[in-house]
Design a protein around this motif. Structure first.
Motif, PDB file in Angstrom:
ATOM      1  N   VAL A 100       1.904   2.286  -6.631  1.00  0.00           N
ATOM      2  CA  VAL A 100       1.629   1.726  -5.323  1.00  0.00           C
ATOM      3  C   VAL A 100       2.190   0.308  -5.268  1.00  0.00           C
ATOM      4  O   VAL A 100       2.248  -0.390  -6.283  1.00  0.00           O
ATOM      5  CB  VAL A 100       0.100   1.723  -5.038  1.00  0.00           C
ATOM      6  N   THR A 101       2.655  -0.110  -4.096  1.00  0.00           N
ATOM      7  CA  THR A 101       3.171  -1.469  -3.926  1.00  0.00           C
ATOM      8  C   THR A 101       2.044  -2.379  -3.437  1.00  0.00           C
ATOM      9  O   THR A 101       1.319  -2.037  -2.514  1.00  0.00           O
ATOM     10  CB  THR A 101       4.335  -1.493  -2.924  1.00  0.00           C
TER      11      THR A 101
ATOM     12  N   GLY B  51       0.801  -1.215   0.000  1.00  0.00           N
ATOM     13  CA  GLY B  51       0.000   0.000   0.000  1.00  0.00           C
ATOM     14  C   GLY B  51       0.833   1.262   0.000  1.00  0.00           C
ATOM     15  O   GLY B  51       0.294   2.364  -0.123  1.00  0.00           O
ATOM     16  N   SER B  52       2.160   1.132   0.137  1.00  0.00           N
ATOM     17  CA  SER B  52       3.036   2.297   0.069  1.00  0.00           C
ATOM     18  C   SER B  52       3.082   2.819  -1.372  1.00  0.00           C
ATOM     19  O   SER B  52       3.013   2.046  -2.326  1.00  0.00           O
ATOM     20  CB  SER B  52       4.455   1.940   0.520  1.00  0.00           C
ATOM     21  N   VAL B  53       3.207   4.120  -1.515  1.00  0.00           N
ATOM     22  CA  VAL B  53       3.301   4.735  -2.842  1.00  0.00           C
ATOM     23  C   VAL B  53       4.736   5.197  -3.067  1.00  0.00           C
ATOM     24  O   VAL B  53       5.294   5.932  -2.246  1.00  0.00           O
ATOM     25  CB  VAL B  53       2.324   5.916  -2.981  1.00  0.00           C
TER      26      VAL B  53
ATOM     27  N   LEU C  35      10.201  -9.152  -0.408  1.00  0.00           N
ATOM     28  CA  LEU C  35      11.070  -9.851   0.537  1.00  0.00           C
ATOM     29  C   LEU C  35      10.281 -10.837   1.389  1.00  0.00           C
ATOM     30  O   LEU C  35      10.854 -11.731   2.016  1.00  0.00           O
ATOM     31  CB  LEU C  35      11.782  -8.846   1.447  1.00  0.00           C
ATOM     32  N   GLU C  36       8.957 -10.693   1.379  1.00  0.00           N
ATOM     33  CA  GLU C  36       8.092 -11.549   2.187  1.00  0.00           C
ATOM     34  C   GLU C  36       7.389 -12.634   1.364  1.00  0.00           C
ATOM     35  O   GLU C  36       6.826 -13.573   1.920  1.00  0.00           O
ATOM     36  CB  GLU C  36       7.030 -10.702   2.902  1.00  0.00           C
ATOM     37  N   GLY C  37       7.376 -12.501   0.038  1.00  0.00           N
ATOM     38  CA  GLY C  37       6.698 -13.496  -0.795  1.00  0.00           C
ATOM     39  C   GLY C  37       6.533 -13.018  -2.223  1.00  0.00           C
ATOM     40  O   GLY C  37       6.940 -11.920  -2.583  1.00  0.00           O
ATOM     41  N   ASP C  38       5.899 -13.870  -3.037  1.00  0.00           N
ATOM     42  CA  ASP C  38       5.761 -13.596  -4.465  1.00  0.00           C
ATOM     43  C   ASP C  38       4.313 -13.401  -4.909  1.00  0.00           C
ATOM     44  O   ASP C  38       4.055 -12.692  -5.878  1.00  0.00           O
ATOM     45  CB  ASP C  38       6.368 -14.738  -5.287  1.00  0.00           C
ATOM     46  N   GLN C  39       3.384 -14.049  -4.245  1.00  0.00           N
ATOM     47  CA  GLN C  39       1.998 -13.999  -4.694  1.00  0.00           C
ATOM     48  C   GLN C  39       1.215 -12.927  -3.947  1.00  0.00           C
ATOM     49  O   GLN C  39       1.432 -12.686  -2.762  1.00  0.00           O
ATOM     50  CB  GLN C  39       1.330 -15.367  -4.513  1.00  0.00           C
ATOM     51  N   ILE C  40       0.310 -12.292  -4.693  1.00  0.00           N
ATOM     52  CA  ILE C  40      -0.527 -11.241  -4.122  1.00  0.00           C
ATOM     53  C   ILE C  40      -1.770 -11.895  -3.524  1.00  0.00           C
ATOM     54  O   ILE C  40      -2.631 -12.389  -4.254  1.00  0.00           O
ATOM     55  CB  ILE C  40      -0.917 -10.214  -5.204  1.00  0.00           C
ATOM     56  N   ILE C  41      -1.835 -11.905  -2.204  1.00  0.00           N
ATOM     57  CA  ILE C  41      -2.947 -12.575  -1.517  1.00  0.00           C
ATOM     58  C   ILE C  41      -3.831 -11.580  -0.772  1.00  0.00           C
ATOM     59  O   ILE C  41      -4.760 -11.970  -0.069  1.00  0.00           O
ATOM     60  CB  ILE C  41      -2.422 -13.647  -0.538  1.00  0.00           C
ATOM     61  N   THR C  42      -3.572 -10.301  -0.963  1.00  0.00           N
ATOM     62  CA  THR C  42      -4.378  -9.261  -0.316  1.00  0.00           C
ATOM     63  C   THR C  42      -5.801  -9.308  -0.861  1.00  0.00           C
ATOM     64  O   THR C  42      -5.993  -9.487  -2.076  1.00  0.00           O
ATOM     65  CB  THR C  42      -3.763  -7.873  -0.594  1.00  0.00           C
TER      66      THR C  42
ATOM     67  N   VAL D 203      -9.247  -4.490  -0.769  1.00  0.00           N
ATOM     68  CA  VAL D 203      -8.077  -3.750  -0.287  1.00  0.00           C
ATOM     69  C   VAL D 203      -7.201  -3.342  -1.465  1.00  0.00           C
ATOM     70  O   VAL D 203      -6.708  -2.205  -1.532  1.00  0.00           O
ATOM     71  CB  VAL D 203      -7.271  -4.600   0.720  1.00  0.00           C
ATOM     72  N   LEU D 204      -7.015  -4.250  -2.426  1.00  0.00           N
ATOM     73  CA  LEU D 204      -6.226  -3.932  -3.615  1.00  0.00           C
ATOM     74  C   LEU D 204      -6.855  -2.785  -4.403  1.00  0.00           C
ATOM     75  O   LEU D 204      -6.142  -1.920  -4.925  1.00  0.00           O
ATOM     76  CB  LEU D 204      -6.087  -5.171  -4.509  1.00  0.00           C
ATOM     77  N   LYS D 205      -8.177  -2.783  -4.506  1.00  0.00           N
ATOM     78  CA  LYS D 205      -8.870  -1.699  -5.211  1.00  0.00           C
ATOM     79  C   LYS D 205      -8.575  -0.357  -4.556  1.00  0.00           C
ATOM     80  O   LYS D 205      -8.353   0.647  -5.245  1.00  0.00           O
ATOM     81  CB  LYS D 205     -10.378  -1.957  -5.232  1.00  0.00           C
TER      82      LYS D 205
END
Length: 313
Positions: free
Chosen positions: A273-274, A153-155, A279-286, A290-292
């Motif tokens: 936006v990130t 969520g950081s820009v 460093l914590e993983g590869d797949q987007i599981i959010t 929240v992603l929207k």
């Protein structure tokens, strides 16, 4: 020819040179009487570019057509020149390659995914702005990315676009030979955007280098592609070395965007936006909702910048 703008049969005149004008470093274009921008389905023989686009001062580009349509609705309402119910037609309705929307001085254009796709779009977009006699244009890529050492969520406002070896350059093969171009972005514009982030104070906003890769999987050191030729330890070692080199996010368009803006005299910035910390993983599981919300953050930041500039005009 179908499109969201009226066709006007008018021959283009050579734009007069002026401060802040869009440069076309291609002498061969002088020999072309009528230029058809094939991937936009717009042409100088069929459309009056100065009448249609001459007032453009801000161009925002992003991967998804739907995201760029959402952005034009957002910015139109923010500038007081439209409402959420207003319909903004796709100016490039004559093609399914890219989408383009306009609200007052703002142009919103999709570019697809990866360097080849955005490069094609930028060639035609830069010519469009030149033929329209636009000047003092600000160009911003807004999008998503993978973060390195940042909370999701950081820009990230890009300081330098770097390649996979962390060098601030874009290398392209031209006539079978490697050509290296600078990926310098407008420092003043990045500083303005950082100030906008402080003024909004709604989410974490940072500056850092952005690594631009040629691939989403192995090129970004992921472990979850169909093919993988390295270990998890090697992946983490590489990403940590990227962090030490000042890289804070990874995406697939910034290097050619920076190079082409610089060559054309455009003030360019990249704001992404990130969606995860690599460093914590590869797949987007959010979760999707929240992603929207994450994806609206670059829009809000750039919208704030546009509103400040627009108020000075």
């Amino acid at each position: 020819m179908a499109s969201g703008v009226p066709s006007v049969k008018k021959k283009m005149e050579d734009p007069a040179s002026e401060e802040g004008a869009i440069s076309l470093p291609n002498p061969h274009l002088e020999k072309i009487k009528e230029d058809f921008l094939y991937h936009f389905a717009l042409g100088t023989a069929t459309h009056d570019f100065p009448a249609l686009f001459g007032d453009v001062k801000f161009v925002c580009v992003g991967g998804s057509p739907s995201r760029m349509k959402n952005f034009i609705s957002f910015i139109a309402e923010d500038l007081g020149i439209g409402s959420p119910s207003c319909d903004h037609p796709n100016i490039c309705a004559g093609t399914d390659r890219y989408a383009m929307y306009k609200a007052g001085p703002v142009l919103s254009v999709s570019h697809g995914m990866g360097i080849p796709s955005i490069a094609i779009m930028l060639h035609e977009l830069i010519k469009l702005l030149h033929y329209a006699k636009c000047s003092n244009v600000i160009m911003v890529r807004i999008g998503t990315s993978g973060g390195i050492g940042l909370e999701p969520g950081s820009v990230v406002i890009t300081k330098q676009a770097v390649d996979a070896t962390f060098k601030p350059q874009f290398e392209q093969m031209i006539l079978g030979k490697p050509v290296i171009r600078s990926t310098v972005l407008d420092k003043g514009l990045a500083e303005e955007l950082m100030e906008c982030g402080k003024e909004l104070n709604q989410f974490n906003t940072v500056t850092g280098n952005t690594m631009c890769t040629l691939d989403f999987y192995e090129g970004q050191a992921r472990l979850d592609g169909a093919i993988c030729s390295y270990s998890e330890e090697e992946k983490l070692e590489y990403l940590k070395s990227a962090y030490e080199a000042g890289v804070r996010n990874v995406e697939m368009e910034s290097s050619v965007f920076a190079a082409m803006c610089s060559l054309s005299g455009l003030r360019g910035a990249v704001v992404c936006v990130t969606l995860l910390d690599r460093l914590e993983g590869d797949q987007i599981i959010t979760p999707h909702e929240v992603l929207k919300e994450y994806q609206t953050r670059p829009q809000k930041l750039v919208g704030h910048l546009i509103k400040k500039h627009h108020g000075k005009q």
